[in-house]
Write a protein that holds these residues in place. Sequence first.
Motif, short mmCIF file in Angstrom:
data_model
loop_
_atom_site.label_atom_id
_atom_site.label_comp_id
_atom_site.label_asym_id
_atom_site.label_seq_id
_atom_site.Cartn_x
_atom_site.Cartn_y
_atom_site.Cartn_z
N ARG A 6 1.70 -10.41 0.20
CA ARG A 6 1.64 -10.53 -1.26
C ARG A 6 2.67 -9.61 -1.93
O ARG A 6 3.28 -9.97 -2.94
N VAL A 7 2.83 -8.41 -1.38
CA VAL A 7 3.85 -7.50 -1.91
C VAL A 7 5.24 -8.11 -1.71
O VAL A 7 6.12 -8.02 -2.59
N GLU A 13 1.16 1.56 6.40
CA GLU A 13 0.31 2.45 7.19
C GLU A 13 -1.09 2.44 6.58
O GLU A 13 -1.25 2.43 5.36
N MET A 14 -2.11 2.46 7.45
CA MET A 14 -3.49 2.46 6.98
C MET A 14 -4.12 3.84 7.15
O MET A 14 -3.97 4.46 8.19
N THR A 15 -4.80 4.29 6.13
CA THR A 15 -5.55 5.53 6.22
C THR A 15 -7.02 5.21 6.45
O THR A 15 -7.45 4.06 6.28
N ARG A 16 -7.78 6.19 6.81
CA ARG A 16 -9.23 6.02 6.86
C ARG A 16 -9.73 5.75 5.44
O ARG A 16 -9.17 6.25 4.47
N MET A 17 -10.78 4.95 5.34
CA MET A 17 -11.29 4.57 4.02
C MET A 17 -12.65 5.21 3.75
O MET A 17 -13.51 5.23 4.62
N GLY A 18 -12.81 5.68 2.53
CA GLY A 18 -14.10 6.18 2.09
C GLY A 18 -14.96 5.04 1.58
O GLY A 18 -15.38 5.03 0.43
N GLY A 19 -15.23 4.09 2.46
CA GLY A 19 -16.00 2.90 2.10
C GLY A 19 -15.09 1.73 1.75
O GLY A 19 -14.00 1.91 1.21
N GLY A 20 -15.54 0.54 2.11
CA GLY A 20 -14.80 -0.67 1.79
C GLY A 20 -15.73 -1.72 1.21
O GLY A 20 -15.56 -2.14 0.07
N PHE A 21 -16.71 -2.14 2.01
CA PHE A 21 -17.76 -3.07 1.57
C PHE A 21 -17.21 -4.38 1.00
O PHE A 21 -17.90 -5.07 0.28
N GLY A 22 -15.96 -4.71 1.32
CA GLY A 22 -15.35 -5.92 0.81
C GLY A 22 -14.38 -5.67 -0.33
O GLY A 22 -13.46 -6.47 -0.55
N ARG A 23 -14.54 -4.58 -1.07
CA ARG A 23 -13.66 -4.33 -2.22
C ARG A 23 -12.21 -4.14 -1.78
O ARG A 23 -11.28 -4.59 -2.47
N ARG A 24 -12.00 -3.50 -0.64
CA ARG A 24 -10.65 -3.22 -0.19
C ARG A 24 -10.04 -4.38 0.60
O ARG A 24 -8.99 -4.22 1.23
N LEU A 25 -10.69 -5.53 0.55
CA LEU A 25 -10.07 -6.73 1.09
C LEU A 25 -8.94 -7.22 0.21
O LEU A 25 -7.98 -7.82 0.68
N TYR A 26 -9.04 -6.97 -1.09
CA TYR A 26 -8.23 -7.69 -2.07
C TYR A 26 -6.90 -7.06 -2.40
O TYR A 26 -5.97 -7.73 -2.80
N GLY A 27 -6.76 -5.77 -2.29
CA GLY A 27 -5.45 -5.13 -2.38
C GLY A 27 -4.75 -5.18 -3.72
O GLY A 27 -3.55 -4.94 -3.80
N ASP A 28 -5.47 -5.47 -4.81
CA ASP A 28 -4.85 -5.48 -6.13
C ASP A 28 -4.23 -4.13 -6.47
O ASP A 28 -3.17 -4.04 -7.10
N PHE A 29 -4.89 -3.07 -6.02
CA PHE A 29 -4.41 -1.71 -6.28
C PHE A 29 -3.12 -1.43 -5.53
O PHE A 29 -2.26 -0.67 -5.99
N ALA A 30 -2.94 -2.03 -4.35
CA ALA A 30 -1.70 -1.87 -3.58
C ALA A 30 -0.55 -2.60 -4.27
O ALA A 30 0.58 -2.10 -4.33
N LEU A 31 -0.84 -3.77 -4.82
CA LEU A 31 0.19 -4.51 -5.56
C LEU A 31 0.61 -3.76 -6.81
O LEU A 31 1.79 -3.73 -7.17
N GLU A 32 -0.36 -3.13 -7.48
CA GLU A 32 -0.03 -2.32 -8.65
C GLU A 32 0.92 -1.19 -8.27
O GLU A 32 1.92 -0.93 -8.95
N ALA A 33 0.60 -0.50 -7.17
CA ALA A 33 1.44 0.62 -6.74
C ALA A 33 2.85 0.15 -6.43
O ALA A 33 3.84 0.80 -6.80
N ALA A 34 2.95 -0.98 -5.73
CA ALA A 34 4.27 -1.50 -5.36
C ALA A 34 5.08 -1.90 -6.60
O ALA A 34 6.28 -1.61 -6.69
N GLU A 35 4.44 -2.53 -7.56
CA GLU A 35 5.15 -2.98 -8.76
C GLU A 35 5.59 -1.78 -9.61
O GLU A 35 6.72 -1.75 -10.12
N ILE A 36 4.72 -0.80 -9.75
CA ILE A 36 5.07 0.39 -10.56
C ILE A 36 6.21 1.16 -9.90
O ILE A 36 7.13 1.63 -10.57
N SER A 37 6.15 1.30 -8.57
CA SER A 37 7.23 1.99 -7.87
C SER A 37 8.55 1.25 -8.01
O SER A 37 9.61 1.86 -8.20
#
Length: 717
Positions: A373-374, A388-412
Amino acid sequence: MEFIKKNNFSRRNFLKTSMLASGGLLVGFNLLSACKADAVMPVDIESLNFNDFNAFIKISDEGYVTLFSPNPEIGQGVKTSMPMIIAEELDVDWNKVNVVQGALDTKHFTRQVAGGSQSIRFGWDALRQTGATTKQMLINAAAIKWNVDAATCKASKGIITNANGDTFGYGEVVKEAALLEVPENVQLKEIKDFTIIGKEIVNVDIDKIITGKPLFGLDYKAEGMMYASVLRPPAFGQKLDSFDDTKTKAVNGVSEIIKFGDKIAVLASSTWAAMKGKKALSAKWEKGTNLESTEDHDKILTKILDGNKFDTRREDGNIKKAFANADKVIERTYHSPFLPHNCLEPMNFYAEVTAEKVHLVGPIQTPQWTVNRVSKLLDRKVEEIHCEMTRMGGGFGRRLYGDFALEAAEISSLSKKPIQVIFSREDDMTAGTYRPAIKYRIKAALKDGKVTGYHLKEAAIDQNMYGSQTHFFPAGCIPNFKLDTANHKSNITTGAWRAPYTNFLAFAEQSFFDELAIELNVDKLQLRIDLLQNVKGTTDKTIEYSGQRMEDTINLVKEKANWGKTEEGVYQGFAAYYSHNTHVAEIADIVLKDGFPVIKKVTAAVDCGIVVNPTGARNQVEGGVLDGIGHAMYADFSFKEGKPNHKNFDTYRMIRMQDTPKVNVHFLQNEKSPTGLGEPGLPPAGAAVANAINAALNKRIYSQPFVKELKKSAILG
């Protein structure tokens, strides 16, 4: 003895097969083991001379073994349990094992996804094969050096021994072994000979977690990195009209304000400055369209259930005839609200976009999908993106979607700076991907003391939640059976939430069967057992669960919880459910304190096949039970004209320490291949508690959260 099937097992195939890890939950490890009897774990392993052995394994001349896995850890314990599987067949000493996270590598690894409780299930055979094949190659190399038959040699704890008592450490033969042909047929250990699998092993990261060592996405730091706090539309369906950043620019530490789409990013030298700067922004939002409220959703779902526009997912027998000929028909409707994920670690991600590459780092359950997607977002080649993947402080399905990663890539990309996007708790709760609000209407036909017909209708907001669960209980148990689904499209983003599909469905179905048992005047456990006889020995491939394994699980929980024989004042509720390839049965014990139901204990029986790590396995079941209880009892999330009504834990109730009961977990002992555990403990928990509440108060609960329903009926003040 158990042998790997013979096939065309080239070195390339071995690398690919050995890389098969996880069909759902992401694993990630790097296993470091000293393979000499007197070896001591080195402080600096990077300085050792490692020889590439295969995609999973490197062995140094000094005898240290490094095992790589591509899958990240989200708290489900695979970073401990999956290395145990390789270490078992490789025959290394677990006391000299270290585990490190791997990175996304689509060239060498497959199925890099964290979700669905599938890591151990999909990785079991491949990981065992990886360890056993590598061990055999090391033995073969030692045999060549000794000029003896490899069949006369054996390996244990990283030491190879021949018939004369001569020994080599793995490191002493690794160079020769790495050049050998890969064996086409290797022998796996018999289960009775396991020395690591089935042992109590603590989480390999526990010391780092306790002492605060950097493991999580929020811990990541890079030179020149800026923190970004993002202002998003306050309501789902709204768009940005205009904004004034005058006050934001005056905040000490703020360096830049960037508009992208309908969002505004505030870049600063610290998290505090970025978040303070975002609060200082003055934004105007367009009125928006389809700004729905919780009251709207309730009416919409009811209208769907009352209508006739459904997709039929499964239909057995003649449902109309069954209801027409019934002695009695029982119909009930169950409702659940939207739910946020509320991971302990809020969403965050790091991105550095340069002309040469895109560097991504952070907690993500779907690294490959996110990279793709990026790639599309930035119009960059996938090969230019390193994740690179870090350890996660919980996922429960929320971190499947990666919208926050796309935001970081676009802002950078826009700022030309390395960026770490960080959500506040308020951001996390109001800009989520939620479990959808759902209503189930279930109808059963009773004839001559038996359940002869079953019809379930599902109405969901923006997502059909039943999906492939058409092959779960009670499918196959009831001759006339029908499942219908329909959904309403909404601007509110919905998606997977721990134990997708089954997390609320289990409550509805198992509560319904509790009522059926009362109506038929039969024991609640026996009703399920009687129904399960209809699928024992079935050849119907649309039935996924095992009638026998579920019955055995029910009988175990009945024994361990002392069903029906508790002391006076203790009320019990039962539920059993199959999900994520695992059979679970639970009994909740509650007492009444000033008329309020207090959960004292939950007993769980679990058939997940071979238990790789009992410590981690218990943790997963206990966590799932408490998660299921907490959300069923207290969690309620609502919207007003598309805007979330809850922003933090001051108004959104979660389970608290004083609310948590004792959880006793019992595993069925067998030699079947292991299945998932990250999610299956959750679905039955809410139903077991609801059924116990009914036993105590004669109050049947049809909606979550339970506390809200009890207050409505004036049982609670």
